[in-house]
Design an enzyme around this catalytic site. Structure first.
Site, PDB file in Angstrom:
ATOM      1  N   PRO A 141       0.835  -1.199   0.000  1.00  0.00           N
ATOM      2  CG  PRO A 141      -0.080  -1.100   2.149  1.00  0.00           C
ATOM      3  CD  PRO A 141       0.711  -1.983   1.236  1.00  0.00           C
ATOM      4  N   GLY A 147       3.715   4.176   5.114  1.00  0.00           N
ATOM      5  CA  GLY A 147       4.856   3.980   6.014  1.00  0.00           C
ATOM      6  C   GLY A 147       5.604   2.688   5.765  1.00  0.00           C
ATOM      7  CG  LEU A 148       3.887  -0.689   5.128  1.00  0.00           C
ATOM      8  CD1 LEU A 148       2.943  -1.800   4.680  1.00  0.00           C
ATOM      9  CD2 LEU A 148       4.544  -1.077   6.452  1.00  0.00           C
ATOM     10  CB  SER A 167       5.137   1.902  -1.421  1.00  0.00           C
ATOM     11  OG  SER A 167       4.640   3.198  -1.447  1.00  0.00           O
ATOM     12  CB  SER A 168       8.104   6.469  -2.366  1.00  0.00           C
ATOM     13  OG  SER A 168       8.684   6.685  -1.114  1.00  0.00           O
ATOM     14  CB  ALA A 193       9.760  -0.689  -2.728  1.00  0.00           C
ATOM     15  CG  ASP A 224      12.027   4.320   3.899  1.00  0.00           C
ATOM     16  OD1 ASP A 224      12.441   4.209   5.067  1.00  0.00           O
ATOM     17  OD2 ASP A 224      10.886   4.726   3.615  1.00  0.00           O
TER      18      ASP A 224
HETATM   19  C1  MEV Z   1       9.815   7.338   7.083  1.00  0.00           C
HETATM   20  O1  MEV Z   1       9.565   5.966   6.733  1.00  0.00           O
HETATM   21  C2  MEV Z   1      10.782   7.417   8.197  1.00  0.00           C
HETATM   22  C3  MEV Z   1      11.268   8.797   8.610  1.00  0.00           C
HETATM   23  O2  MEV Z   1      12.267   8.593   9.613  1.00  0.00           O
HETATM   24  C4  MEV Z   1      11.868   9.572   7.453  1.00  0.00           C
HETATM   25  C5  MEV Z   1      13.178   8.979   6.938  1.00  0.00           C
HETATM   26  O3  MEV Z   1      13.827   8.201   7.630  1.00  0.00           O
HETATM   27  O4  MEV Z   1      13.530   9.345   5.789  1.00  0.00           O
HETATM   28  C6  MEV Z   1      10.156   9.600   9.219  1.00  0.00           C
END
Ligand code: MEV
Length: 289
Positions: free
Chosen positions: A71, A75-76, A78-79, A81, A123
């Protein structure tokens, strides 16, 4: 034509604090994002600043097809990936000879540009290399893989990472005497977790502390708190929001036999849940369809 995939991620500890150089621990998870790139004179793909920047950075033109089982805006990762899989597929299709480290660095530069300068390499590193990773500033260290039993709860409340990162920056500016020790404490939680990676009960306790501190930073959300509390009541060792917060996802670390009970408790709060474990593989080439 070249098809590559890259995994999503969860932050076990340290989101937001990593933006300020504190340590954080993240893990690659299933599901993955699949990207197919084909040489073509004109660009054929959905408008995405991440994909546009991948082609620009590599200096080529082509068409793209994205099949994401992750999704987005949740917060997983995806951008990241999508960015990692697109760069890897372009690298392959156009015979560029970039190494994985270079793909990770390029993907980070793109994330940073699209997120207007504020991003940690977490990420993009996790999505490129897979597994469990400790991030401190721009340094990355792969940790021994662990078979945690995790349930991910998606609050279905969309959020915007750049905006949440901005919000913490403002909180820190207006309340430095509160926020700086909180960011330090989150870093200390990540370091403490490093010594307890085989003890899910202790990790759960540390996740609960991390969640409370993220709420102090203003990135909680009532729906995320509901899911966190429901998971704990259903027997999870601990639970916290994961990623930027303000919506998006939370994770619960559970005894194996309670995974479906915890997932059920999350779903009874008008949210979606799925169980997941580590994905030790990062970006990888898939068979062309
Ligand atoms: C976002 O998944 C996590 C944050 O720490 C931003 C980042 O690490 O780039 C909020």
């Amino acid at each position: 034509m070249a098809t590559w995939s890259a995994p999503g991620k969860v932050f076990l500890f340290g989101e937001h604090a990593v933006v300020y150089g504190k340590p954080g621990i993240a893990m690659a998870i299933r599901p993955r994002v699949f990207v197919t790139v084909r040489k073509s004179r004109s660009a054929h793909h959905a408008k995405s600043p991440y994909i546009d920047n991948c082609f620009q950075e590599m200096g080529v033109r082509g068409s793209v097809y994205v099949n994401s089982q992750l999704p987005s805006s949740s917060g997983l990762g995806s951008s990241a990936a999508v960015t990692v899989a697109t760069l890897s597929a372009i690298n392959d299709e156009f015979g560029k000879k970039y190494r994985q480290e270079e793909i990770a660095d390029m993907a980070f530069a793109i994330e940073k540009k699209v997120q207007k300068g504020r991003a940690s390499p977490t990420d993009t590193t996790v999505s490129t290399f897979g597994g469990l990773v400790l991030i401190t500033g721009t340094a990355r260290r792969r940790l021994a893989p662990q078979n945690f039993h995790l349930v991910v709860g998606n609050s279905m409340v969309q959020h915007n990472t750049a905006r949440m990162v901005e919000l913490v920056a403002m909180m820190r500016k207006t309340n430095p005497q509160v926020c700086n020790p909180v960011l330090d404490a989150i870093g200390a939680i990540s370091l403490s977790a490093l010594h307890h990676m085989t003890d899910p009960q202790k990790l759960g306790e540390l996740m609960n502390m991390n969640h409370a501190l993220l709420e102090v930073l203003g990135v909680g959300h009532t729906q995320l708190s509901r899911l966190v509390l429901a998971s704990r009541m259903a027997g999870a060792y601990g639970a916290k929001l994961t990623g930027a917060g303000g919506g998006g996802c939370m994770i619960a670390i559970c005894p194996k036999h309670l995974k479906s009970k915890v997932a059920g408790a999350i779903e009874s709060c008008d949210a979606r849940a799925f169980s997941t474990t580590i994905d030790t593989e990062g970006a990888r080439k898939e068979k062309d369809a």
